[in-house]
Design an enzyme around this catalytic site. Structure first.
Site, short mmCIF file in Angstrom:
data_model
loop_
_atom_site.label_atom_id
_atom_site.label_comp_id
_atom_site.label_asym_id
_atom_site.label_seq_id
_atom_site.Cartn_x
_atom_site.Cartn_y
_atom_site.Cartn_z
N HIS A 152 4.18 0.08 -3.34
CA HIS A 152 4.68 1.18 -4.34
C HIS A 152 3.25 1.82 -4.79
O HIS A 152 3.28 3.08 -5.04
CB HIS A 152 5.34 0.27 -5.35
N HIS A 193 4.85 -6.09 -1.15
CA HIS A 193 5.92 -5.17 -1.68
C HIS A 193 5.27 -4.09 -2.73
O HIS A 193 5.73 -2.74 -2.68
CB HIS A 193 7.24 -5.83 -2.11
N GLU A 194 4.82 -4.83 -3.78
CA GLU A 194 4.28 -4.19 -4.91
C GLU A 194 3.16 -3.08 -4.49
O GLU A 194 3.02 -1.98 -5.08
CB GLU A 194 4.12 -5.07 -5.99
#
Length: 372
Positions: A71, A67-68
């Site tokens: 980004h 998820h990170e």
């Protein structure tokens, strides 16, 4: 949130974990091994439950990391530098070196994280169906189902339009696009974050008082974190508005004391000519060009040269004297090793710290409140 342990680099991004990860890892693994898996599929050995619980917790944190990383990768595609990723008690945090250049970039950087979580949730749901259809071990099916549910929950929760969640960034991008004012948009997203955080606190406390179980207090804890983080974002937005139009060169401490890269570290530690007023120093090569940053704490680690212990320039926050101070604020941190080195033609002409920003704000407030 700073990393306690650095794991290395993935896709060129430094990845670390905070010590609090151990706590949540243990809680997840224990909850699965001692309750969920035995309740769903009783009669298996404790060793199997424990192994599946540990592996599932590890895969969950790998999902958080994905998820990170989404980004971080999208930010770099949009021309925004990435400092690092830290996994901690309540999830993960990706530190960017600057704000997104436009609402569209903000939208994409913020939205890709929840999207990845939802995709992972769908993949684990498909894996659950496949494992069940092939009569795989029951605890494996249950673990896959849990990973599907938790990733979908993570994606949906993060999409809620409240700072500092990803949805808060999406809301900020929308308000920025509608109003053309990034700072006003940031204040709006921060306000939504505070409201949502207090709602979670109230729900958590109500659940605890009405049921007598401690589970809802986690909801209150998450809500309290959101309130604090949203308040901090709102405060920074107001600070950026205050210093709008002020260049870095007007706030920095000019003519910083520099250290040659070839200097023995013990000289930096013991030589009184470097004084006790400074805790971090730009490091220069033979021609006076900046090559890194070193702190007194680093100099106390051993008898070596400054070049061997410094943070290289590629990992140091740098700026230009004409850069707007408001754009630099998200990169400022109180730690000495995170000082911003101001460069002109690759030569250090200043250092910027949070104290310098406070002084600049005080000067602005004094000038605005003085006689007219």
């Amino acid at each position: 949130m700073r990393a306690t342990i650095t794991l290395g680099r993935i896709a060129g991004v430094r990845v670390g974990v905070h010590w609090s990860v151990l706590l949540i890892f243990a809680l997840i693994a224990a909850g699965l091994a001692a309750e969920r898996l035995p309740d769903a599929y009783p009669g298996r050995s404790w060793a199997l439950y424990t192994l599946v619980g540990l592996v599932t917790a590890a895969v969950f944190f790998a999902s958080l990391l994905a998820h990170e990383l989404a980004h971080a990768v999208e930010a770099r595609r949009r021309g925004v530098g990435v400092d690092d990723i830290t996994l901690w008690l309540l999830g993960g945090a990706t530190r960017l070196r600057a704000e997104a250049p436009d609402p569209g970039s903000e939208l994409r950087i913020a939205g890709v994280g929840p999207l990845v979580s939802l995709v992972l949730g769908g993949l684990f749901a498909a894996l659950t169906w496949l494992l069940d259809a092939t009569s795989a071990s029951g605890p494996l099916v249950e673990a896959s189902a849990w990973l599907a549910a938790i990733n979908i929950l993570l994606g949906v929760f993060n999409a809620i339009p409240a700072a500092p969640l990803d949805g808060g960034r999406l809301l900020r991008a929308f308000l920025w696009w509608r109003t053309g004012d990034r700072l006003r948009a940031a204040r709006g997203a921060a306000g939504a974050g505070r409201v949502f955080g207090w709602v979670l606190v109230a729900l958590g406390l109500w659940g605890f008082l009405t049921t007598g179980v401690f589970g809802p207090l986690w909801l209150a804890l998450v809500g309290w974190f959101l309130v604090l983080a949203a308040t901090a974002e709102g405060r920074q937005a107001r600070l950026r508005e205050t210093v709008s139009g002020v260049p870095v060169g007007s706030a920095m401490t000019a003519d910083p004391v520099t250290v040659p890269a070839t200097l023995p570290a013990d000289r930096l530690r013991d030589d009184p000519s470097y004084g006790d007023r400074h805790r971090a120093f730009p490091v220069t090569d033979e021609e006076g060009r900046a090559v890194g940053l070193v702190t007194r704490e680093q100099a106390a680690t051993g008898d070596t040269t400054v070049a061997e212990i410094m943070r290289p320039l590629s990992e140091t926050r740098v700026s230009h004297p004409d850069e707007p101070l408001s754009e630099l604020l998200p990169r400022l941190e109180p730690d000495p090793e995170n000082r911003v080195v101001v460069l002109d033609d690759n030569r250090p002409i200043g250092v910027l710290t949070p104290v310098d920003v406070q002084r600049a704000v005080q000067n602005l407030m004094t000038s605005h409140s003085g006689p007219r």
